[in-house]
Enzyme design. Structure first.
Site, PDB file in Angstrom:
ATOM      1  N   ASN A  17      12.473 -16.116  94.553  1.00 13.38           N
ATOM      2  CA  ASN A  17      13.082 -16.570  93.304  1.00 13.38           C
ATOM      3  C   ASN A  17      14.526 -16.094  93.236  1.00 13.38           C
ATOM      4  O   ASN A  17      14.987 -15.371  94.112  1.00 13.38           O
ATOM      5  CB  ASN A  17      12.253 -16.114  92.093  1.00 13.38           C
ATOM      6  CG  ASN A  17      12.198 -14.612  91.984  1.00 13.38           C
ATOM      7  OD1 ASN A  17      13.212 -13.958  91.803  1.00 13.38           O
ATOM      8  ND2 ASN A  17      10.991 -14.050  92.113  1.00 13.38           N
ATOM      9  N   LYS A  36       2.849 -10.908  75.009  1.00 12.53           N
ATOM     10  CA  LYS A  36       2.890 -10.157  76.271  1.00 12.53           C
ATOM     11  C   LYS A  36       2.854  -8.654  76.009  1.00 12.53           C
ATOM     12  O   LYS A  36       2.175  -7.897  76.692  1.00 12.53           O
ATOM     13  CB  LYS A  36       4.173 -10.507  77.039  1.00 12.53           C
ATOM     14  CG  LYS A  36       3.905 -11.291  78.296  1.00 12.53           C
ATOM     15  CD  LYS A  36       5.165 -11.744  78.979  1.00 12.53           C
ATOM     16  CE  LYS A  36       4.996 -13.204  79.395  1.00 12.53           C
ATOM     17  NZ  LYS A  36       6.199 -13.746  79.998  1.00 12.53           N
ATOM     18  N   LYS A  81      -0.313  -6.655  77.412  1.00 11.29           N
ATOM     19  CA  LYS A  81      -0.092  -5.742  78.536  1.00 11.29           C
ATOM     20  C   LYS A  81       0.044  -4.293  78.078  1.00 11.29           C
ATOM     21  O   LYS A  81       0.390  -3.425  78.876  1.00 11.29           O
ATOM     22  CB  LYS A  81       1.156  -6.180  79.333  1.00 11.29           C
ATOM     23  CG  LYS A  81       1.024  -7.593  79.923  1.00 11.29           C
ATOM     24  CD  LYS A  81       2.123  -7.898  80.926  1.00 11.29           C
ATOM     25  CE  LYS A  81       2.059  -9.347  81.398  1.00 11.29           C
ATOM     26  NZ  LYS A  81       2.981  -9.649  82.483  1.00 11.29           N
TER      27      LYS A  81
HETATM   28  N1  CTP Z   1       5.206  -8.720  86.318  1.00  4.95           N
HETATM   29  C1  CTP Z   1       4.401  -7.880  87.047  1.00  4.95           C
HETATM   30  N2  CTP Z   1       3.597  -8.369  88.015  1.00  4.95           N
HETATM   31  C2  CTP Z   1       3.547  -9.679  88.264  1.00  4.95           C
HETATM   32  C3  CTP Z   1       4.357 -10.571  87.527  1.00  4.95           C
HETATM   33  C4  CTP Z   1       5.175 -10.052  86.566  1.00  4.95           C
HETATM   34  O1  CTP Z   1       4.435  -6.662  86.819  1.00  4.95           O
HETATM   35  N3  CTP Z   1       2.756 -10.123  89.237  1.00  4.95           N
HETATM   36  C5  CTP Z   1       6.061  -8.159  85.265  1.00  4.95           C
HETATM   37  C6  CTP Z   1       7.535  -8.370  85.419  1.00  4.95           C
HETATM   38  O2  CTP Z   1       8.136  -7.308  86.124  1.00  4.95           O
HETATM   39  C7  CTP Z   1       8.027  -8.397  83.979  1.00  4.95           C
HETATM   40  C8  CTP Z   1       6.822  -8.941  83.219  1.00  4.95           C
HETATM   41  O3  CTP Z   1       5.713  -8.821  84.084  1.00  4.95           O
HETATM   42  O4  CTP Z   1       8.282  -7.098  83.494  1.00  4.95           O
HETATM   43  C9  CTP Z   1       6.909 -10.336  82.687  1.00  4.95           C
HETATM   44  O5  CTP Z   1       7.063 -11.294  83.650  1.00  4.95           O
HETATM   45  P1  CTP Z   1       7.068 -12.851  83.238  1.00  4.95           P
HETATM   46  O6  CTP Z   1       7.215 -13.633  84.495  1.00  4.95           O
HETATM   47  O7  CTP Z   1       7.998 -13.122  82.116  1.00  4.95           O
HETATM   48  O8  CTP Z   1       5.667 -13.052  82.596  1.00  4.95           O
HETATM   49  P2  CTP Z   1       4.225 -13.127  83.143  1.00  4.95           P
HETATM   50  O9  CTP Z   1       3.490 -11.984  82.555  1.00  4.95           O
HETATM   51  O10 CTP Z   1       4.200 -13.235  84.620  1.00  4.95           O
HETATM   52  O11 CTP Z   1       3.652 -14.423  82.427  1.00  4.95           O
HETATM   53  P3  CTP Z   1       4.115 -15.949  82.512  1.00  4.95           P
HETATM   54  O12 CTP Z   1       4.747 -16.142  83.852  1.00  4.95           O
HETATM   55  O13 CTP Z   1       2.847 -16.677  82.327  1.00  4.95           O
HETATM   56  O14 CTP Z   1       5.062 -16.133  81.363  1.00  4.95           O
END
Ligand code: CTP
Length: 406
Positions: free
Chosen positions: A212, A343, A347
């Site tokens: 990404n 979230k 979490k």
């Molecule tokens: N994160 C994580 N592990 C993952 C994916 C994300 O710890 N496998 C953490 C990121 O570091 C960030 C947070 O989760 O602090 C939010 O990431 P985001 O992509 O906005 O949200 P997701 O929880 O992955 O949910 P979605 O993609 O469905 O919005």
């Protein structure tokens, strides 16, 4: 100007330039503010200021190459570098800027500069054409990237009779910046902070991956700002071009590639962390299998089977203790606040940093960011669009206030 810390030790490097006379005022201001000052001058600097003046004003012996045989400078430079809390090269000639940028150590001052790894200020002073020369500008950029604090020259009449940028900044301003840096209280000293940064790369075959656009900048800025305030930082980062600034020896950088590696490394360091900030853009999905040979383009269509990665942040939320403070990021495109709050709850975070992608200057690839901070108790603070360094400072000071550290 005054100093909160007890008698900080400051090294002043003087190079050959007419602005050397202003260094005498700088020394006097710092001594008056309660600092202990030692001076290292190049041979050329002594064409402009005399050892007797420097020694009288600094109340210390002057270090210079002429003293090398008797002062055993080859060892002395290490001891001097260890002695000082902060170093300022003012004025810094184009020659010394170049030497420092390229690691050349052929005199007392340049040798000392290589042995020094704490707060370093450089105040360049030179003719405008020299200052604007691409070679000098490139060298200054190198220094800046390494965390050297540049005190840009001012514009005005120069000793060579021309007008333009190149005049050394006034000693009062330099002294102010130095004292500010020394006064910055280490509010996180004794705290262990874990920061994640950058993207993860999920391999498809030996030559391809899913990644990404995360640059890692936000996480690096957070790590550096925490370190600047005294924290012991572990920075776990995905692939990035970024380098840490040199003076922060209290950052342990760990490079990983995949979401799995990020997860393993985070779980190894989390139990020891007081504050954890998950700024990394961890892949949510990874290829179910990795081809051991390069996939050939034989078919007209190719499907990749992906499987979910561990949501590291959610897992940390499950195991965190009451004394651990957990910060997550949320990248949202719609119903931002509502989604971020969800979230935060799901979490079990203490704080969520919401990035909205609605502003094209905020988020992933940009040097700027605009955030909203939301706490578990429902406190909400909306920030303005700022550089990521400033945003990192806002987040960190917010955390410090939430933890009653300031
Ligand atoms: N994160 C994580 N592990 C993952 C994916 C994300 O710890 N496998 C953490 C990121 O570091 C960030 C947070 O989760 O602090 C939010 O990431 P985001 O992509 O906005 O949200 P997701 O929880 O992955 O949910 P979605 O993609 O469905 O919005």
């Amino acid at each position: 100007m005054s100093i909160k810390n007890h008698n900080p030790k400051i090294l002043i490097g003087i190079t050959g330039g007419i602005a050397a006379y202003k260094s005498l005022t700088l020394i006097r201001l710092l001594v008056k503010a309660g600092c202990e000052v030692k001076v290292v001058a190049t041979q050329n600097a002594l064409q402009f200021v005399t050892p007797l003046t420097v020694e009288t004003i600094s109340q210390n012996k002057l270090y210079c190459d002429t003293f090398a045989p008797t002062e055993k400078f080859d060892v002395g430079h290490v001891a001097l570098a260890e002695w000082a809390d902060c170093m300022i090269v003012a004025p810094c000639s184009a020659n010394m800027v170049g030497k420092l940028a390229h690691g050349i150590a052929d005199d007392a001052l340049s040798t000392l500069l290589l042995a020094f790894n704490k707060i370093l200020f450089v105040a360049p002073a030179m003719n405008t054409n020299m200052y604007e020369h691409p070679a000098v500008q490139d060298n200054l950029r190198i220094l800046k990237q390494r965390g050297v604090r540049l005190i840009e020259p001012a514009s005005g009449f120069l000793a060579c009779g021309t007008q333009g940028k190149g005049r050394m900044e006034e000693p009062e301003i330099i002294a102010g910046k130095v004292l500010d840096a020394l006064n910055a209280s280490p509010i996180f000293s004794g705290r262990k902070v874990l920061v994640t940064a950058g993207p993860t790369y999920e391999p498809i075959d030996p030559v391809r991956f899913i990644g990404n656009h995360s640059s890692g900048l936000m996480g690096f800025q957070l790590a550096e700002q925490f370190a600047a305030l005294g924290a012991e930082v572990t920075l776990i980062t995905g692939p990035t071009q970024l380098q840490l600034q040199l003076q922060y020896r209290n950052i342990n950088r760990i490079d990983i590639v995949t979401a799995r590696e990020m997860c393993d490394s985070v779980f190894e360091h989390f139990p020891n962390s007081d504050i954890t900030v998950m700024a990394a853009a961890v892949a949510d999905y990874t290829p179910a299998t990795v081809a051991d040979k390069k996939i050939k383009k034989t078919e007209s269509q190719l499907s990749l089977e992906l499987q979910k990665t561990t949501d590291i942040l959610a897992e940390l939320g499950k195991v965190k203790t009451d004394t651990q403070y957990l910060v997550g990021f949320a990248l949202e495109t719609d119903h931002e606040i509502e989604n971020a709050k969800k979230k935060l709850q799901n979490k079990r975070l203490d704080l969520i940093v919401l990035n909205s992608l609605k502003n094209p200057k905020a988020g992933f690839k940009t040097p700027t960011n605009q955030i909203v901070l939301i706490t578990r108790e429902g406190k909400m603070v909306e920030g303005e669009l700022k550089g990521k360094e400033e945003v990192a400072k806002d987040i960190i000071h917010f955390v410090a206030r939430e933890l009653n550290l300031e």
